[in-house]
Design an enzyme around this catalytic site. Structure first.
Site, PDB file in Angstrom:
ATOM      1  N   GLY A 164       4.681 101.429  77.060  1.00  0.00           N
ATOM      2  CA  GLY A 164       4.582 101.034  78.340  1.00  0.00           C
ATOM      3  C   GLY A 164       4.980  99.735  78.538  1.00  0.00           C
TER       4      GLY A 164
ATOM      5  N   SER B 157      16.030 100.546  72.679  1.00  0.00           N
ATOM      6  CA  SER B 157      14.921 100.145  71.765  1.00  0.00           C
ATOM      7  C   SER B 157      15.211 100.815  70.614  1.00  0.00           C
ATOM      8  CB  SER B 157      13.759 100.533  72.528  1.00  0.00           C
ATOM      9  OG  SER B 157      13.515 102.002  72.711  1.00  0.00           O
TER      10      SER B 157
ATOM     11  N   TYR C 185      -3.513  95.169  71.771  1.00  0.00           N
ATOM     12  CA  TYR C 185      -3.346  96.406  71.104  1.00  0.00           C
ATOM     13  C   TYR C 185      -4.401  97.360  71.014  1.00  0.00           C
ATOM     14  CZ  TYR C 185      -0.076  99.648  68.579  1.00  0.00           C
ATOM     15  OH  TYR C 185       0.692 100.541  68.220  1.00  0.00           O
TER      16      TYR C 185
ATOM     17  N   ASN D  64       9.779 103.228  64.037  1.00  0.00           N
ATOM     18  CA  ASN D  64      10.669 103.758  65.066  1.00  0.00           C
ATOM     19  C   ASN D  64      11.178 105.136  64.761  1.00  0.00           C
ATOM     20  OD1 ASN D  64       9.885 101.543  66.781  1.00  0.00           O
ATOM     21  ND2 ASN D  64      11.724 100.188  66.230  1.00  0.00           N
TER      22      ASN D  64
END
Length: 382
Positions: free
Chosen positions: A294, A201, A101, A174
């Protein structure tokens, strides 16, 4: 903002000089004769410990994450003692453990960047919080995969405690990502359209619901799968205007869709590779594509024709950076959370499909979270 286990540090002036604890903070209370003790028995003081999911090296989460007991220092005057209620396992959490990350903690570290906690006790100088308040992290790095923690007052922000637990636990990443992308890149009005891949998602589901609440059409692209019809129906029940398979973007019949739905001003890319290129092809003149993920691990290729003849804008978004950019003035974050919580309370924004897992079953939850086509988010219940 990452500190090693058993370290207590003070942030630099850039981060407003607030103290920050990454570990050694949590807590079911045991007496001084406990196995791990911060204080001598003669002092007659209680040792506080709690359970936490730690990793001491990067690698496969199923191999490097362990459930351990850790100690908690005394409550500081500007600190709060919190009981973690629930914390999801997000892709970014997995990537951090794997070491891939953008930001990585010093090791050993506690996993989990998101979750909801309840304040149990406050320091003598804490002004904005009280016992019983629900809070979520203001930023990544607090380590939410544990039962309790001592955190700086400024490291958390309160939520109404009448929102559903799973909605609160999954609110900070999110839905905030979806909210900002729908608000900050194009001026979207009722009747406008947005196209997105990874529509199933956590971000994608939040985009669908927030856009629907604003009267904005969504064209939602998902990979083909055996249960495509069921998934499509579920997304439409959330408010999705159209749900299509990825291969449909490359077929002539996509033109039929744009006879009944305006070409999108905004494209949201969480996949990369060919999927992102196809989104670009269908953008309105002068529209924007925003990349926030990605999953395909493939680069975004931008056709020259899209830049020259359609003047598309290609942008990126990372909610962690947005939070840091707005950390000095918390009003924007507060206003966003208030609006999102209002949508939740009105029944217009629900948590993604979740599976609740006890902390002791963390290994199974991590394995499921890493599987492709996972339809439910794993949430650790403390």
């Amino acid at each position: 903002m990452w500190l090693p286990l058993q370290t207590v540090c003070r942030r630099s002036k850039t981060f407003s000089r607030r103290s920050f604890l990454v570990a050694r903070n949590t807590c079911s209370r045991h007496r001084a004769n406990a196995t791990v003790s911060l204080y001598t028995q003669s002092a007659g003081l209680a040792t506080q410990t709690c359970k936490a999911l730690l990793y001491r090296r990067h690698g496969d989460p199923s191999q490097v994450v362990q459930l351990e007991d850790i100690d908690l220092p005394p409550l500081g005057s500007k600190d709060v003692l919190v009981k973690i209620l629930a914390a999801p396992i997000n892709p970014s959490d997995i990537n951090m453990i794997q070491g891939s990350y953008a930001i990585l903690p010093d090791l050993p570290a506690i996993g989990g960047n998101e979750g909801v906690a309840q304040v149990s006790e406050v320091g003598s100088q804490v002004k904005s919080l009280k016992a019983g308040d629900w809070v979520i992290p203001r930023d990544a790095g607090l380590g939410m995969w544990r039962t309790e923690a001592i955190l700086a007052e400024d490291d958390v922000i309160s939520l109404p405690n009448n929102v559903p637990l799973l909605s609160a636990a999954t609110l900070g990443v999110n839905p905030c990502t979806a909210f900002r992308m729908l608000s900050d890149f194009e001026e979207l009005r009722p009747g406008d359209s947005v196209i997105q891949n990874a529509a199933n998602s956590g971000v994608g589901q939040a985009v669908i619901q927030i856009a629907a609440a604003r009267g904005i059409n969504t064209i939602n692209v998902i990979r083909d799968r055996p249960e495509f019809t069921q998934l499509s129906d579920r997304l439409k029940a959330m408010g999705a205007t159209h749900v299509i398979k990825e291969e449909a973007l490359r077929r002539p019949e996509i033109k039929e869709l744009f006879k009944i739905c305006p070409k999108p001003k905004l494209a949201l890319n969480g996949v990369g590779g060919k999927s992102a290129t196809e989104l670009l092809r269908h953008l309105k003149l002068g529209g924007s594509m925003v990349t926030y993920g990605g999953m395909a691990r493939q680069p975004v290729t931008v056709p020259v024709s899209a830049l020259i003849f359609k003047d598309v804008k290609v942008r990126g978004f990372w909610v962690t950076q947005w939070k840091r950019d707005h950390s000095k003035d918390g009003s924007a974050f507060r206003a966003m959370l208030d609006e999102l919580c209002s949508l939740i309370q009105q029944g217009k924004l629900t948590a993604p499909a979740c599976t609740e897992v006890g902390l002791q079953d963390y290994s199974k939850a991590l394995n499921i979270a890493m599987q492709p086509f996972t339809s439910a988010k794993q949430v650790l219940i403390m």
